[in-house]
Motif scaffolding. Structure first.
Motif, short mmCIF file in Angstrom:
data_model
loop_
_atom_site.label_atom_id
_atom_site.label_comp_id
_atom_site.label_asym_id
_atom_site.label_seq_id
_atom_site.Cartn_x
_atom_site.Cartn_y
_atom_site.Cartn_z
N ASP A 1 61.40 -4.59 -21.24
CA ASP A 1 60.72 -5.72 -21.91
C ASP A 1 61.13 -5.51 -23.51
OD1 ASP A 1 58.75 -7.17 -23.54
OD2 ASP A 1 57.73 -7.34 -21.73
N ASP B 1 58.72 -12.46 -9.19
CA ASP B 1 58.06 -11.84 -10.27
C ASP B 1 57.68 -10.33 -9.70
OD1 ASP B 1 57.52 -13.55 -12.26
OD2 ASP B 1 55.80 -14.65 -10.91
N TYR B 2 58.30 -9.92 -8.26
CA TYR B 2 57.95 -8.71 -7.94
C TYR B 2 59.13 -7.77 -7.92
CZ TYR B 2 54.14 -11.24 -5.73
OH TYR B 2 52.80 -11.65 -5.52
N GLU B 3 58.64 -6.25 -8.24
CA GLU B 3 59.52 -5.35 -8.51
C GLU B 3 60.50 -5.23 -7.38
OE1 GLU B 3 61.10 -1.75 -9.63
OE2 GLU B 3 59.71 -3.17 -10.92
N GLY C 1 60.60 -9.25 -13.02
CA GLY C 1 59.37 -9.00 -12.60
C GLY C 1 59.35 -7.60 -11.96
N LYS C 2 57.94 -7.10 -12.48
CA LYS C 2 57.68 -5.70 -12.18
C LYS C 2 56.44 -5.55 -11.17
CE LYS C 2 59.94 -3.42 -15.89
NZ LYS C 2 60.79 -4.65 -16.38
N CYS C 3 55.76 -6.80 -10.86
CA CYS C 3 54.29 -6.87 -10.09
C CYS C 3 54.79 -6.22 -8.76
CB CYS C 3 54.09 -8.29 -10.07
SG CYS C 3 53.88 -8.92 -11.27
N THR C 4 53.92 -5.48 -8.23
CA THR C 4 53.82 -4.91 -6.70
C THR C 4 52.69 -5.61 -5.89
OG1 THR C 4 52.37 -3.19 -7.53
CG2 THR C 4 54.59 -2.55 -7.71
N THR D 1 50.41 -10.77 -12.44
CA THR D 1 49.82 -11.08 -13.58
C THR D 1 50.69 -11.37 -14.95
OG1 THR D 1 49.92 -8.56 -14.31
CG2 THR D 1 48.11 -9.45 -12.75
N SER E 1 51.12 -9.35 -17.38
CA SER E 1 51.84 -7.89 -17.90
C SER E 1 52.95 -7.50 -17.26
CB SER E 1 50.66 -7.22 -18.23
OG SER E 1 50.26 -6.94 -16.66
N CYS E 2 53.16 -8.04 -15.97
CA CYS E 2 54.04 -7.59 -14.81
C CYS E 2 55.16 -8.66 -14.57
CB CYS E 2 53.61 -6.84 -13.81
SG CYS E 2 52.67 -7.99 -12.66
N LYS E 3 54.98 -10.05 -14.98
CA LYS E 3 55.76 -10.96 -14.31
C LYS E 3 57.06 -11.09 -15.03
CE LYS E 3 54.06 -14.76 -17.15
NZ LYS E 3 55.47 -15.20 -17.66
#
Length: 555
Positions: free
Chosen positions: A53, A201-203, A261-264, A268, A270-272
């Protein structure tokens, strides 16, 4: 105006399967130059985008969109704005220089060949139309005669991915309006990447966009600058990038504000995946290009640091680079250094960010999801322009939609260019203060709503202020206001005269003409491509004689 994202979210199982396939497949692209394989000692990079980021706040998806709605309906307390403008506070506009990027830029300079703008203009590879070649003039209103028009090649004129917003040019850059030995007199246009179909958005889905099934529009490519050569009536795109050191400690770059994206599990804030930036305005001044970053301030680029990933102009053969690697401009799905190859989403030229200028004031606690604005706290950098009619100043302002609430129709502020240059070239934390700020006029109405909001561009010229007001998919309006003492304070007082402008009017740029002995021209651009609901829409650059603009407002 923001065009809503076409991002599609995938389930974790599907994207993991795609990532496994991607990890086994080599990157698509051109063949390497014989004998140009990288040395064995070079550390290989992951074949994925791993940019961190960049520390900038995300913007709402509906930034500068006349049709954006707030997350919550406006309360009754926001139904009416004050009859008088809220006084501007210059302190809210203060900017500070961010962390130094010099070390990373030096590494990029050593890794890739550079190209000057004069040479880039000679390599302009796309055909534009000029004046009558642009066809019908249906997007323009009856109040002002269009002097010059520039229209784009068909794929750019109809693109749903790249949406033009900002305009500047050599008249901003140089008082004499000459750039080097070239007679190209470049006009620069900034466009943002509006749609990323298939991006996740996902890791587990960060490799989605390199899959065979994905189009190259999947990636968030941020912002590109289009340099138009007036002499040849050709133009060339340059991708703006942000330098970083990757997980293998190698220098690399990525598109602006484009961390994956880093959401699992749930998505949210903070991770999108990041939205990219809107780039609603820009100013080219000397060697620096200032690009508006709505929620944060400005990003700064240096035209002396344009990098060339295809020096031999033969895209079918990968070019060797000074660092012993190769560059590939055929693969439109990758960017930066990946697996010892340099990529650029298919663009020959990239220009890295050299500085950041961030607002120091705290962000508002109010809802901004529907382009609501507030009378105090950090402003939005929705549009910017240059005033050369006195001491050189950069003018910055906010796009706001009072239909959705908020407490202000927008504010504008001005910065001496000497202060901004000192901040760009100074140490981290160097301050650039605004020397004036105003709230926009209030009270007038238009089509059943406030006239003074939905501002997309500003220009200060010989003491008077000019504003471009958008109007959905119909003719916008050109407005004028003058700083005037009212009850002991200086306010922007609106001219009751309102002039029709183009469909989808955006940023403003003044060609002062002093270098060429020509009459001043007020340039702008229209953002909308033909679409359902607006078959008459067109994307063009256009100019008005400034003498006609001032005379019409005086009549």
């Amino acid at each position: 105006m923001r065009h809503l994202s076409g991002r599609v979210r995938f389930t974790a199982a599907a994207v993991i399967a795609g990532a496994l396939v991607s990890g086994l497949m080599p990157a698509a692209g051109a063949s390497a130059v014989p004998g140009s394989a990288p040395p064995a000692a070079v550390t290989a990079d992951e074949p994925i985008e791993d940019m961190p980021d960049d520390g900038f706040v995300d913007e709402p998806e509906g930034e500068q969109d006349d049709f954006a709605e707030p997350e919550t309906p406006p309360g009754s307390g926001n139904a009416g704005l004050r009859a008088a403008p809220v006084p501007g506070r210059p302190g809210d506009f203060q900017l500070a220089a961010g962390s130094s990027l010099t070390g990373m830029l030096d590494r990029l300079d050593a890794s890739l060949p550079q190209q000057g703008l004069t040479e880039l203009m000679e390599q302009a590879n796309r055909d534009a139309g000029w004046d009558s070649a642009c066809g019908t003039t249906g997007i323009y209103g009856p109040d002002l005669a269009v002097n010059h028009r520039v229209c784009w090649q068909s794929d750019d004129a109809t693109s749903t991915e790249w949406i033009p917003q900002a305009i500047s040019g050599v008249s901003d850059a140089q008082e004499d309006e000459d750039w080097g030995t070239s007679n190209s007199e470049p006009i620069a246009v900034g466009s943002y990447d509006a749609q990323n179909p298939g991006r996740s958005d996902y890791e587990a889905g960060r490799d989605n966009c390199v899959q065979t099934s994905a189009t190259d529009a999947c990636n968030e490519k941020g912002v590109r600058i289009t340099f138009f050569n007036q002499a040849t009536q050709k133009y060339r795109h340059v991708l703006l990038v942000w330098p970083y050191v990757n997980s293998k400690s190698n220098i690399s770059f990525d598109a602006l504000h484009a961390s994956e994206g880093k959401c699992t599990s749930s998505v949210t804030s903070s991770c999108k995946a990041q939205n990219g930036i809107h780039a609603g305005g820009m100013v080219w001044y000397g060697n620096y290009l200032y690009v508006a970053d709505t929620a944060n301030g400005m990003r700064v680029f240096d035209l002396r640091k344009i990098l060339d990933l295809n020096p031999d102009n033969n895209a079918d053969v990968n070019d060797p680079t000074p660092d012993g690697l190769v560059s590939d401009v055929l693969d439109k799905k990758r960017v930066g250094r990946q697996s010892n190859v340099w990529y650029s989403y298919g663009y020959r030229y990239v220009m890295p960010q050299v500085a950041t200028l961030k607002f120091t004031a705290a962000r508002t606690s109010g809802d901004t999801s529907g382009n609501q604005c507030y009378a105090t706290a950090r402003p939005k950098a929705s549009y910017i322009s240059l005033d050369r009619t006195g001491t050189d100043h950069l003018v910055l302002g906010e796009y706001c939609n009072t239909n959705n609430g908020g407490t202000s129709p927008g504010r504008v502020g001005t910065y001496p260019m000497t202060a901004l240059t000192a901040a760009v070239e100074g140490t981290p934390g160097t301050i650039a203060n605004a020397d004036a700020a105003y709230g926009l006029p209030t009270g007038a109405t238009f089509n059943g709503e406030a006239l003074w909001h939905k501002i997309q561009g500003v220009m200060r010229y010989e003491g008077k202020w000019y504003f471009h007001r958008s109007n959905g998919y119909d003719n916008g309006r050109l407005l004028q206001a003058t700083p005037t003492a009212v009850d002991g304070t200086t306010q922007l007082v609106a001219n009751a005269k309102v002039l029709q402008s183009s469909f989808g009017p955006e940023d403003l740029y003044l060609v002062h003409g002093r270098g060429d002995g020509l009459a001043p021209q007020l340039w702008s651009l229209s953002e909308h491509a033909p679409k359902t609901g607006c078959s008459a829409c067109k994307r063009e650059l256009y100019s008005y004689n400034m003498s006609e603009v001032t005379a019409d407002f005086a009549s």
